[in-house]
Design a protein around this motif. Sequence first.
Motif, PDB file in Angstrom:
ATOM      1  N   MET A   1      24.558 -68.968  36.960  1.00  0.00           N
ATOM      2  CA  MET A   1      24.649 -70.244  37.616  1.00  0.00           C
ATOM      3  C   MET A   1      23.393 -71.039  37.302  1.00  0.00           C
ATOM      4  N   ASP A   7      23.737 -80.973  41.654  1.00  0.00           N
ATOM      5  CA  ASP A   7      24.525 -79.948  42.352  1.00  0.00           C
ATOM      6  C   ASP A   7      24.031 -79.751  43.786  1.00  0.00           C
ATOM      7  N   ASN A  52      34.589 -73.960  43.862  1.00  0.00           N
ATOM      8  CA  ASN A  52      35.050 -74.360  42.532  1.00  0.00           C
ATOM      9  C   ASN A  52      33.889 -74.874  41.684  1.00  0.00           C
ATOM     10  N   GLY A  53      32.970 -75.595  42.307  1.00  0.00           N
ATOM     11  CA  GLY A  53      31.834 -76.111  41.564  1.00  0.00           C
ATOM     12  C   GLY A  53      30.789 -75.055  41.238  1.00  0.00           C
ATOM     13  N   GLY A  56      33.790 -71.222  40.464  1.00  0.00           N
ATOM     14  CA  GLY A  56      35.161 -71.379  39.972  1.00  0.00           C
ATOM     15  C   GLY A  56      36.052 -70.266  40.471  1.00  0.00           C
ATOM     16  N   SER A  61      33.171 -71.752  36.710  1.00  0.00           N
ATOM     17  CA  SER A  61      33.364 -73.159  37.051  1.00  0.00           C
ATOM     18  C   SER A  61      33.626 -74.041  35.842  1.00  0.00           C
ATOM     19  N   GLU A  62      33.333 -73.574  34.635  1.00  0.00           N
ATOM     20  CA  GLU A  62      33.527 -74.415  33.463  1.00  0.00           C
ATOM     21  C   GLU A  62      34.962 -74.392  32.918  1.00  0.00           C
ATOM     22  N   ASN A  66      40.485 -74.870  36.620  1.00  0.00           N
ATOM     23  CA  ASN A  66      40.003 -75.000  37.997  1.00  0.00           C
ATOM     24  C   ASN A  66      40.262 -76.392  38.551  1.00  0.00           C
TER      25      ASN A  66
END
Length: 156
Positions: A1, A7, A52-53, A56, A61-62, A66
Amino acid sequence: MNWTLFDFVLAGFLLAALALAVFLLLRLKRSRAYRGGLFLFIATSVLLILVNGAVGIIDGSEHDANMLYVAALGAAWLGGAVMRFRSNWLSRFLSVLALSYVFIAAAAVILGWGQAGAAWPWDVLVGSAVFAILWQVSAWLFGLDADIRTLKGTSA
């Protein structure tokens, strides 16, 4: 992460919005079922966006899939706003949202989305099931409020 300043700002904004929503819900003159359903709707929405951010549901998350979860959530919020957050309509929208999460999970497993994940397919199935259950509980609470309002003779 690899979190950026954006963020952290977004997460702080979402948590502040959740705190404001709880404060406003306590002052709302509706049944406990409606307030509980609305709280669960808002809290689950915030949780979904954060999860999700951050990590995921489908392979990090990428992964583009998603966004299906977020798109379905956006459709439920838009439908709720158009119908002025009436409990009978929110009950229907959230039941459809729960079902859509089941379909997204099924599509992910059938199409092999997220196979690179260490816990695939359980991460997709369990994550989707948890959110689908939360949406369905919220839908049930809104349906309960609609029944209460019908029994009292007011419009839902």
